[in-house]
Scaffold this motif. Structure first.
Motif, PDB file in Angstrom:
ATOM      1  N   ASP A 284      -5.676   9.741  -2.480  1.00 24.23           N
ATOM      2  CA  ASP A 284      -6.637   9.231  -1.260  1.00 24.23           C
ATOM      3  C   ASP A 284      -6.380   7.681  -1.138  1.00 24.23           C
ATOM      4  N   MET A 285      -6.468   7.169  -0.081  1.00 25.62           N
ATOM      5  CA  MET A 285      -6.483   5.799   0.339  1.00 25.62           C
ATOM      6  C   MET A 285      -7.781   5.148   0.554  1.00 25.62           C
ATOM      7  N   ALA A 286      -7.652   3.916  -0.129  1.00 25.06           N
ATOM      8  CA  ALA A 286      -8.857   3.132   0.348  1.00 25.06           C
ATOM      9  C   ALA A 286      -8.302   1.606   1.053  1.00 25.06           C
ATOM     10  N   ILE A 287      -9.374   1.461   1.869  1.00 27.88           N
ATOM     11  CA  ILE A 287      -9.046   0.259   2.739  1.00 27.88           C
ATOM     12  C   ILE A 287     -10.099  -0.886   2.233  1.00 27.88           C
ATOM     13  N   LEU A 288      -9.711  -2.049   1.829  1.00 29.83           N
ATOM     14  CA  LEU A 288     -10.711  -3.047   1.756  1.00 29.83           C
ATOM     15  C   LEU A 288     -10.367  -4.395   2.244  1.00 29.83           C
ATOM     16  N   SER A 289     -11.228  -5.042   2.870  1.00 29.07           N
ATOM     17  CA  SER A 289     -10.926  -6.403   3.390  1.00 29.07           C
ATOM     18  C   SER A 289     -11.459  -7.355   2.534  1.00 29.07           C
ATOM     19  N   TRP A 290     -10.698  -8.742   2.387  1.00 29.07           N
ATOM     20  CA  TRP A 290     -11.266  -9.662   2.050  1.00 29.07           C
ATOM     21  C   TRP A 290     -11.298 -11.011   2.771  1.00 29.07           C
ATOM     22  N   VAL A 291     -12.146 -11.885   2.350  1.00 35.67           N
ATOM     23  CA  VAL A 291     -12.349 -13.116   3.004  1.00 35.67           C
ATOM     24  C   VAL A 291     -12.450 -14.387   1.993  1.00 35.67           C
ATOM     25  N   PRO A 292     -11.643 -15.289   1.877  1.00 36.28           N
ATOM     26  CA  PRO A 292     -12.026 -16.233   1.220  1.00 36.28           C
ATOM     27  C   PRO A 292     -12.761 -17.490   1.510  1.00 36.28           C
ATOM     28  N   GLN A 293     -13.755 -17.567   0.629  1.00 37.47           N
ATOM     29  CA  GLN A 293     -14.857 -18.714   1.100  1.00 37.47           C
ATOM     30  C   GLN A 293     -14.727 -19.990   0.595  1.00 37.47           C
TER      31      GLN A 293
ATOM     32  N   ASN B 185      -4.668  -2.256   0.508  1.00 35.86           N
ATOM     33  CA  ASN B 185      -4.423  -0.774   0.842  1.00 35.86           C
ATOM     34  C   ASN B 185      -4.188  -0.064  -0.639  1.00 35.86           C
ATOM     35  N   TYR B 186      -5.225   0.475  -1.229  1.00 37.08           N
ATOM     36  CA  TYR B 186      -5.004   1.099  -2.456  1.00 37.08           C
ATOM     37  C   TYR B 186      -4.904   2.704  -2.323  1.00 37.08           C
ATOM     38  N   THR B 187      -4.197   3.269  -3.308  1.00 41.94           N
ATOM     39  CA  THR B 187      -4.092   4.745  -3.386  1.00 41.94           C
ATOM     40  C   THR B 187      -4.705   5.055  -4.698  1.00 41.94           C
ATOM     41  N   ASP B 188      -5.550   6.123  -4.876  1.00 37.37           N
ATOM     42  CA  ASP B 188      -6.154   6.504  -6.235  1.00 37.37           C
ATOM     43  C   ASP B 188      -5.406   7.850  -6.734  1.00 37.37           C
ATOM     44  N   GLN B 189      -5.652   7.921  -8.113  1.00 38.56           N
ATOM     45  CA  GLN B 189      -4.960   9.175  -8.866  1.00 38.56           C
ATOM     46  C   GLN B 189      -4.851  10.363  -7.850  1.00 38.56           C
TER      47      GLN B 189
ATOM     48  N   PRO C 207      -1.272  -2.652  -2.869  1.00 33.69           N
ATOM     49  CA  PRO C 207      -0.729  -3.963  -2.315  1.00 33.69           C
ATOM     50  C   PRO C 207      -2.142  -4.742  -1.809  1.00 33.69           C
ATOM     51  N   CYS C 208      -2.502  -6.104  -1.721  1.00 35.38           N
ATOM     52  CA  CYS C 208      -3.145  -6.794  -1.151  1.00 35.38           C
ATOM     53  C   CYS C 208      -2.639  -7.864  -0.331  1.00 35.38           C
ATOM     54  N   PHE C 209      -2.656  -8.273   0.790  1.00 32.92           N
ATOM     55  CA  PHE C 209      -2.031  -9.190   1.473  1.00 32.92           C
ATOM     56  C   PHE C 209      -2.858  -9.951   2.565  1.00 32.92           C
ATOM     57  N   GLY C 210      -2.360 -11.012   2.849  1.00 30.49           N
ATOM     58  CA  GLY C 210      -3.338 -11.731   3.963  1.00 30.49           C
ATOM     59  C   GLY C 210      -2.805 -13.147   3.790  1.00 30.49           C
TER      60      GLY C 210
ATOM     61  N   GLU D 234     -13.870  -0.787   3.922  1.00 30.75           N
ATOM     62  CA  GLU D 234     -13.602  -0.703   5.456  1.00 30.75           C
ATOM     63  C   GLU D 234     -13.287   0.933   5.860  1.00 30.75           C
ATOM     64  N   GLY D 235     -12.931   1.802   4.500  1.00 28.41           N
ATOM     65  CA  GLY D 235     -12.824   3.324   4.948  1.00 28.41           C
ATOM     66  C   GLY D 235     -11.747   3.620   4.183  1.00 28.41           C
ATOM     67  N   GLY D 236     -11.155   4.915   4.419  1.00 27.10           N
ATOM     68  CA  GLY D 236      -9.922   5.314   3.845  1.00 27.10           C
ATOM     69  C   GLY D 236      -9.594   6.846   4.375  1.00 27.10           C
ATOM     70  N   THR D 237      -9.014   7.563   3.136  1.00 30.78           N
ATOM     71  CA  THR D 237      -8.989   9.162   3.545  1.00 30.78           C
ATOM     72  C   THR D 237      -9.562   9.859   2.169  1.00 30.78           C
ATOM     73  N   GLY D 238      -9.739  11.117   2.438  1.00 34.11           N
ATOM     74  CA  GLY D 238     -10.354  11.896   1.329  1.00 34.11           C
ATOM     75  C   GLY D 238     -11.723  11.373   0.829  1.00 34.11           C
ATOM     76  N   LYS D 239     -11.905  11.162  -0.322  1.00 32.59           N
ATOM     77  CA  LYS D 239     -13.070  10.547  -0.788  1.00 32.59           C
ATOM     78  C   LYS D 239     -13.534   9.098  -0.350  1.00 32.59           C
ATOM     79  N   TRP D 240     -12.535   8.585   0.121  1.00 31.48           N
ATOM     80  CA  TRP D 240     -12.801   7.127   0.679  1.00 31.48           C
ATOM     81  C   TRP D 240     -13.097   7.216   2.222  1.00 31.48           C
ATOM     82  N   ASP D 241     -13.362   8.285   2.932  1.00 29.78           N
ATOM     83  CA  ASP D 241     -13.563   8.307   4.308  1.00 29.78           C
ATOM     84  C   ASP D 241     -15.117   8.218   4.216  1.00 29.78           C
ATOM     85  N   GLY D 242     -15.554   7.106   4.929  1.00 36.09           N
ATOM     86  CA  GLY D 242     -17.072   6.938   4.918  1.00 36.09           C
ATOM     87  C   GLY D 242     -17.664   6.130   3.852  1.00 36.09           C
ATOM     88  N   ALA D 243     -16.757   5.538   2.883  1.00 29.92           N
ATOM     89  CA  ALA D 243     -17.157   4.998   1.766  1.00 29.92           C
ATOM     90  C   ALA D 243     -17.799   3.599   2.350  1.00 29.92           C
TER      91      ALA D 243
END
Length: 118
Positions: free
Chosen positions: A58-67, A51-55, A32-35, A82-91
């Motif tokens: 692992d979870m990835a957190i991305l933020s978005w801002v409308p302009q 709040n994405y989950t890959d195959q 999902p993406c929400f806001g 913004e970060g996440g778990t597993g391979k996304w930690d430190g992305a």
């Protein structure tokens, strides 16, 4: 609300991304993406989170801002990892998006940018 004040509650569930490069980290995520977006006297503000989950689970957190809102009525803005778990930690990374309902009634989000996994 009115022509001078528009509020949009955003909630989208992404099942896949059509990536040109199958190695793109977003090629196999879903979730999902929400806001919210507020347009007040023509000025766009707001934002949200994806709040994405890959195959691999692992979870990835991305933020978005409308302009802004394009002449075609689509929302344009920026996104960042913004970060996440597993391979996304430190992305890291980010880019731009252009999202909304097209003339044929389908919803589409065109995303550009770059992601670096640690």
């Amino acid at each position: 609300m009115s022509e001078a004040l528009i509020v949009v509650d955003v909630h989208n569930e992404y099942e896949k991304f059509d990536a040109v490069d199958p190695q793109n980290p977003l090629a196999a995520v879903q979730g999902p993406c929400f806001g919210s977006i507020m347009i007040k006297s023509g000025q766009v503000s707001g934002g949200g989170v994806c709040n994405y989950t890959d195959q691999d689970g692992d979870m990835a957190i991305l933020s978005w801002v409308p302009q802004g809102i394009g002449r075609d009525g689509l929302t344009i803005g920026i996104w960042s990892v913004e970060g996440g778990t597993g391979k996304w930690d430190g992305a890291s990374g980010g880019g731009a998006f252009r999202a909304g309902t097209r003339d044929d009634g389908s919803y589409r989000n065109d995303v550009t940018g770059a992601i670096t996994l640690p």
